[in-house]
Design a protein around this motif. Structure first.
Motif, PDB file in Angstrom:
ATOM      1  N   ASP A   3      17.939  17.112  98.662  1.00  0.00           N
ATOM      2  CA  ASP A   3      18.771  17.997  97.849  1.00  0.00           C
ATOM      3  C   ASP A   3      19.413  17.226  96.697  1.00  0.00           C
ATOM      4  O   ASP A   3      19.417  17.685  95.549  1.00  0.00           O
ATOM      5  CB  ASP A   3      19.867  18.655  98.690  1.00  0.00           C
ATOM      6  CG  ASP A   3      19.336  19.619  99.732  1.00  0.00           C
ATOM      7  OD1 ASP A   3      18.221  20.154  99.550  1.00  0.00           O
ATOM      8  OD2 ASP A   3      20.049  19.842 100.736  1.00  0.00           O
ATOM      9  N   GLN A  30      23.774  24.386  93.273  1.00  0.00           N
ATOM     10  CA  GLN A  30      22.627  23.595  93.705  1.00  0.00           C
ATOM     11  C   GLN A  30      22.394  23.707  95.207  1.00  0.00           C
ATOM     12  O   GLN A  30      23.338  23.695  96.004  1.00  0.00           O
ATOM     13  CB  GLN A  30      22.823  22.119  93.338  1.00  0.00           C
ATOM     14  CG  GLN A  30      23.057  21.877  91.877  1.00  0.00           C
ATOM     15  CD  GLN A  30      22.055  22.576  90.988  1.00  0.00           C
ATOM     16  OE1 GLN A  30      20.852  22.394  91.131  1.00  0.00           O
ATOM     17  NE2 GLN A  30      22.562  23.381  90.068  1.00  0.00           N
ATOM     18  N   LYS A  31      21.131  23.765  95.551  1.00  0.00           N
ATOM     19  CA  LYS A  31      20.728  23.796  96.961  1.00  0.00           C
ATOM     20  C   LYS A  31      21.248  22.535  97.653  1.00  0.00           C
ATOM     21  O   LYS A  31      21.076  21.424  97.158  1.00  0.00           O
ATOM     22  CB  LYS A  31      19.209  23.845  97.054  1.00  0.00           C
ATOM     23  CG  LYS A  31      18.681  23.761  98.450  1.00  0.00           C
ATOM     24  CD  LYS A  31      17.159  23.725  98.447  1.00  0.00           C
ATOM     25  CE  LYS A  31      16.696  23.272  99.810  1.00  0.00           C
ATOM     26  NZ  LYS A  31      15.585  22.360  99.731  1.00  0.00           N
TER      27      LYS A  31
END
Length: 107
Positions: free
Chosen positions: A62, A33-34
């Protein structure tokens, strides 16, 4: 920096299995995940059915994107081990020696 704290109550005797599931199945998703920075899982030494999962993110955005896009899938992976619904709380990180954040410098 931002953190999501997920408080989980497991079915009796399932805290180790939950911790293993987070490590084996959830962590690989989080790592993709970013903005994901780190995951810490705490198992209570007093209540054998209490687990805290702390995930650290670069930004609130995020963490919120992860929650919208992937949390439901992750929840489904662990639901069978839980007594009830997880309680999710979010916080800005103001001090972390591990992440080298000083008070007032987190954001």
């Amino acid at each position: 920096m931002f953190t999501r704290i997920v408080e989980l109550t497991t079915k009796p005797g399932k805290n180790k299995q939950l911790s293993d599931t987070i490590n084996d199945k959830v962590l690989p998703i989080l790592k993709k995940q970013k903005g994901f920075v780190d995951e810490t899982v705490l198992v209570s030494d007093k209540e054998d059915n209490r687990v805290l999962s702390l995930s650290f993110w670069n930004t609130r955005d995020d963490a919120e994107e992860y929650h919208r896009e992937h949390y439901q899938k992750v929840h489904e992976m662990v639901r069978h081990l839980l007594e009830g619904e997880p309680m999710i709380r979010t916080f800005d990180v103001h001090i972390s020696t591990t992440h080298r954040i000083a008070a007032g410098k987190a954001a």
